[in-house]
Design a protein around this motif. Structure first.
Motif, PDB file in Angstrom:
ATOM      1  N   VAL A   1      54.341  38.254  50.947  1.00  0.00           N
ATOM      2  CA  VAL A   1      52.888  38.350  51.076  1.00  0.00           C
ATOM      3  C   VAL A   1      52.256  38.005  49.728  1.00  0.00           C
ATOM      4  CG1 VAL A   1      50.925  39.815  51.668  1.00  0.00           C
ATOM      5  CG2 VAL A   1      53.123  40.141  52.819  1.00  0.00           C
ATOM      6  N   THR A   2      51.359  37.029  49.739  1.00  0.00           N
ATOM      7  CA  THR A   2      50.634  36.657  48.530  1.00  0.00           C
ATOM      8  C   THR A   2      49.297  37.376  48.513  1.00  0.00           C
ATOM      9  OG1 THR A   2      51.671  34.484  48.324  1.00  0.00           O
ATOM     10  CG2 THR A   2      49.522  34.770  47.280  1.00  0.00           C
ATOM     11  N   ALA A   3      49.089  38.212  47.503  1.00  0.00           N
ATOM     12  CA  ALA A   3      47.817  38.901  47.307  1.00  0.00           C
ATOM     13  C   ALA A   3      46.956  38.028  46.403  1.00  0.00           C
ATOM     14  CB  ALA A   3      48.040  40.267  46.676  1.00  0.00           C
ATOM     15  N   ARG A   4      45.945  37.384  46.965  1.00  0.00           N
ATOM     16  CA  ARG A   4      45.071  36.534  46.154  1.00  0.00           C
ATOM     17  C   ARG A   4      44.070  37.421  45.422  1.00  0.00           C
ATOM     18  NH1 ARG A   4      44.250  31.297  50.065  1.00  0.00           N
ATOM     19  NH2 ARG A   4      45.991  30.086  49.214  1.00  0.00           N
ATOM     20  N   LEU A   5      44.415  37.729  44.178  1.00  0.00           N
ATOM     21  CA  LEU A   5      43.649  38.682  43.399  1.00  0.00           C
ATOM     22  C   LEU A   5      42.387  38.057  42.835  1.00  0.00           C
ATOM     23  CD1 LEU A   5      46.563  40.280  41.335  1.00  0.00           C
ATOM     24  CD2 LEU A   5      45.509  41.194  43.404  1.00  0.00           C
ATOM     25  N   ALA A   6      41.294  38.795  42.928  1.00  0.00           N
ATOM     26  CA  ALA A   6      40.095  38.443  42.176  1.00  0.00           C
ATOM     27  C   ALA A   6      40.362  38.691  40.697  1.00  0.00           C
ATOM     28  CB  ALA A   6      38.912  39.275  42.674  1.00  0.00           C
ATOM     29  N   LEU A   7      39.369  38.508  39.847  1.00  0.00           N
ATOM     30  CA  LEU A   7      39.566  38.665  38.413  1.00  0.00           C
ATOM     31  C   LEU A   7      39.682  40.138  38.074  1.00  0.00           C
ATOM     32  CD1 LEU A   7      38.129  35.805  38.857  1.00  0.00           C
ATOM     33  CD2 LEU A   7      37.651  35.942  36.429  1.00  0.00           C
ATOM     34  N   CYS A   8      40.852  40.530  37.598  1.00  0.00           N
ATOM     35  CA  CYS A   8      41.118  41.932  37.284  1.00  0.00           C
ATOM     36  C   CYS A   8      40.686  42.259  35.857  1.00  0.00           C
ATOM     37  CB  CYS A   8      42.599  42.236  37.452  1.00  0.00           C
ATOM     38  SG  CYS A   8      43.198  42.098  39.144  1.00  0.00           S
ATOM     39  N   TYR A   9      40.292  43.493  35.650  1.00  0.00           N
ATOM     40  CA  TYR A   9      39.933  43.975  34.320  1.00  0.00           C
ATOM     41  C   TYR A   9      40.328  45.437  34.239  1.00  0.00           C
ATOM     42  CZ  TYR A   9      36.025  46.453  36.456  1.00  0.00           C
ATOM     43  OH  TYR A   9      35.276  47.311  37.226  1.00  0.00           O
ATOM     44  N   GLY A  10      40.333  45.983  33.036  1.00  0.00           N
ATOM     45  CA  GLY A  10      40.662  47.385  32.856  1.00  0.00           C
ATOM     46  C   GLY A  10      41.286  47.622  31.499  1.00  0.00           C
ATOM     47  N   PRO A  11      41.647  48.881  31.201  1.00  0.00           N
ATOM     48  CA  PRO A  11      42.234  49.216  29.898  1.00  0.00           C
ATOM     49  C   PRO A  11      43.525  48.455  29.640  1.00  0.00           C
ATOM     50  CG  PRO A  11      41.591  51.204  31.076  1.00  0.00           C
ATOM     51  CD  PRO A  11      41.476  50.070  32.060  1.00  0.00           C
ATOM     52  N   GLY A  12      43.678  47.973  28.417  1.00  0.00           N
ATOM     53  CA  GLY A  12      44.915  47.312  28.035  1.00  0.00           C
ATOM     54  C   GLY A  12      44.946  45.824  28.269  1.00  0.00           C
ATOM     55  N   GLN A  13      43.853  45.251  28.769  1.00  0.00           N
ATOM     56  CA  GLN A  13      43.834  43.805  28.971  1.00  0.00           C
ATOM     57  C   GLN A  13      43.711  43.088  27.630  1.00  0.00           C
ATOM     58  OE1 GLN A  13      40.616  42.292  31.454  1.00  0.00           O
ATOM     59  NE2 GLN A  13      41.960  40.708  32.288  1.00  0.00           N
ATOM     60  N   ALA A  14      44.316  41.915  27.530  1.00  0.00           N
ATOM     61  CA  ALA A  14      44.304  41.160  26.275  1.00  0.00           C
ATOM     62  C   ALA A  14      42.875  40.803  25.881  1.00  0.00           C
ATOM     63  CB  ALA A  14      45.129  39.895  26.421  1.00  0.00           C
ATOM     64  N   PRO A  15      42.551  40.863  24.593  1.00  0.00           N
ATOM     65  CA  PRO A  15      41.186  40.588  24.140  1.00  0.00           C
ATOM     66  C   PRO A  15      40.755  39.137  24.310  1.00  0.00           C
ATOM     67  CG  PRO A  15      42.659  40.901  22.265  1.00  0.00           C
ATOM     68  CD  PRO A  15      43.431  41.277  23.483  1.00  0.00           C
ATOM     69  N   SER A  16      41.678  38.257  24.703  1.00  0.00           N
ATOM     70  CA  SER A  16      41.296  36.870  24.960  1.00  0.00           C
ATOM     71  C   SER A  16      40.550  36.717  26.278  1.00  0.00           C
ATOM     72  CB  SER A  16      42.539  35.974  24.956  1.00  0.00           C
ATOM     73  OG  SER A  16      43.499  36.433  25.899  1.00  0.00           O
ATOM     74  N   PHE A  17      40.571  37.747  27.134  1.00  0.00           N
ATOM     75  CA  PHE A  17      39.819  37.711  28.385  1.00  0.00           C
ATOM     76  C   PHE A  17      38.397  38.202  28.134  1.00  0.00           C
ATOM     77  CE2 PHE A  17      44.150  37.517  29.762  1.00  0.00           C
ATOM     78  CZ  PHE A  17      44.132  36.739  30.915  1.00  0.00           C
TER      79      PHE A  17
ATOM     80  N   ILE B   1      35.837  50.837  28.814  1.00  0.00           N
ATOM     81  CA  ILE B   1      35.270  51.130  27.487  1.00  0.00           C
ATOM     82  C   ILE B   1      35.902  52.382  26.902  1.00  0.00           C
ATOM     83  CG2 ILE B   1      33.157  51.837  26.297  1.00  0.00           C
ATOM     84  CD1 ILE B   1      31.655  49.996  28.335  1.00  0.00           C
ATOM     85  N   ALA B   2      36.059  53.416  27.741  1.00  0.00           N
ATOM     86  CA  ALA B   2      36.684  54.653  27.258  1.00  0.00           C
ATOM     87  C   ALA B   2      38.116  54.400  26.803  1.00  0.00           C
ATOM     88  CB  ALA B   2      36.657  55.717  28.353  1.00  0.00           C
ATOM     89  N   GLY B   3      38.832  53.566  27.544  1.00  0.00           N
ATOM     90  CA  GLY B   3      40.193  53.244  27.158  1.00  0.00           C
ATOM     91  C   GLY B   3      40.254  52.494  25.842  1.00  0.00           C
ATOM     92  N   GLU B   4      39.324  51.566  25.634  1.00  0.00           N
ATOM     93  CA  GLU B   4      39.304  50.821  24.381  1.00  0.00           C
ATOM     94  C   GLU B   4      38.917  51.731  23.212  1.00  0.00           C
ATOM     95  OE1 GLU B   4      40.378  47.695  24.024  1.00  0.00           O
ATOM     96  OE2 GLU B   4      40.911  47.859  26.139  1.00  0.00           O
ATOM     97  N   GLN B   5      37.996  52.644  23.454  1.00  0.00           N
ATOM     98  CA  GLN B   5      37.609  53.592  22.383  1.00  0.00           C
ATOM     99  C   GLN B   5      38.783  54.479  22.013  1.00  0.00           C
ATOM    100  OE1 GLN B   5      34.212  55.227  24.473  1.00  0.00           O
ATOM    101  NE2 GLN B   5      32.781  54.242  23.044  1.00  0.00           N
ATOM    102  N   LEU B   6      39.561  54.912  23.008  1.00  0.00           N
ATOM    103  CA  LEU B   6      40.718  55.749  22.723  1.00  0.00           C
ATOM    104  C   LEU B   6      41.752  54.980  21.905  1.00  0.00           C
ATOM    105  CD1 LEU B   6      42.287  58.377  23.161  1.00  0.00           C
ATOM    106  CD2 LEU B   6      43.137  57.418  25.317  1.00  0.00           C
TER     107      LEU B   6
END
Length: 318
Positions: free
Chosen positions: A172-188, A307-312
């Protein structure tokens, strides 16, 4: 969830590390295939609970040897290069075979040859496969990719669909929309905007009118796990959108981040591109109907968590 070993590729990546954490929290026996060059910083908090195999997916013999030794009951194939140059050319078209299709085939063939094949393979696809298709993107629409990344991923999706009748398990291929969240590379974009606001060092938003379907990584992980639960019964289509169904402009996202980080309005400069805005937006209807899955984390909550994750992280680094 199925008992036995779970195997992941791309476990050292953004989504992969979040999925590994969830699987380990559920008490599973988790094995991860990562490239020899992969930095394991995202996996370091739980590396002792995880079995890591440093193998390049282009190495067919090593992949086969690894899979025979593991005999996984379910597989998540998340490994994919997402940062290709966006402009189409012949070199990128040729390279996509080695970057996307060949690794997938190198993984699926030895899985299919196991005396006891896995119950399901869940693969991370991408909204970029749709490209210039009609909006909102639906799974039964003709995809018209406009980037090397989208074209390479679509070619892999289609090759797997061709092989499906010969495979002893559903893919099954899950066609993901653009994901974001804590720990994502700063190039995004989203982590870059958050970092600019937190550090009070403004960056220019180059395409503020572009619209993007955004989902928090926790919602994406929920969807991947739900697919694995249901697909073992073969009642899930071979391709399903995992998305919000909304597509805010990057201007709107920037305004929310500015407000949440205490920056003044228009702290982040906006450029005025010459070409027309681009919109990426998928329909979540099939996922809701077949999986009972919909986005739980609205954009404001997701941005606040990020934002909270990045501040931590900044506090720990300081």
């Amino acid at each position: 969830m199925a008992e036995g070993v779970t195997l992941l590729t791309g476990a050292g990546g953004f989504i992969g590390a979040h999925l590994v954490r969830r699987l380990l929290d559920e008490g599973g026996d988790v094995h991860a295939i990562v490239r020899p060059s992969t930095e394991l910083g995202r996996l370091s908090p739980f590396a002792e609970r995880l079995t890591i195999h440093r193998i390049d997916l282009s190495d067919r013999l090593e992949i086969r040897r690894c899979i025979r030794g593991i005999a996984p009951r379910r597989v998540f194939h998340l490994a994919a290069e997402t940062r290709l140059p966006p402009q189409p050319d012949f070199a990128a078209a040729r390279a996509s075979h080695a970057i996307y299709l060949q690794p997938a085939l190198n993984l699926l063939q030895p899985l299919a040859e196991l005396p006891r094949p896995p119950e399901v393979v869940v693969r991370a696809g991408t909204i970029a496969e749709y490209g210039r298709a009609a909006l909102p993107y639906r799974e039964d629409a003709r995809a018209v990719p406009s980037t090397p990344y989208g074209a390479g991923m679509l070619a892999t999706t289609e090759a797997i669909a061709m092989l499906a009748p010969r495979l002893p398990f559903p893919v099954v291929t899950a066609r993901l929309a653009l994901c974001y969240g804590p720990g994502q590379a700063p190039s995004f974009l989203i982590p870059a905007l958050i970092d600019a606001c937190l550090s009070r060092q403004p960056m220019t938003i180059r395409r503020p009118a572009d619209r993007r379907d955004l989902i928090h990584v926790d919602d994406a992980v929920d969807a991947l796990l739900q697919i694995a639960r249901q697909a073992s019964g073969r009642d899930v289509p071979d391709c399903v959108n995992i998305c919000s169904g909304d597509a805010p402009t990057m201007e709107e996202v920037a305004c929310r981040i500015e407000a949440m980080t205490g920056c003044p309005e228009n702290f982040l400069p906006r450029a005025e591109p010459e070409d027309a805005p681009v919109e990426l937006c998928s329909s979540p209807d099939l996922a809701a109907g077949v999986l009972g899955w919909r986005r739980r984390i609205e954009l404001d909550e997701g941005l606040a968590r990020t934002i909270a994750g990045e501040q931590l992280m900044c506090t720990k680094a300081g």
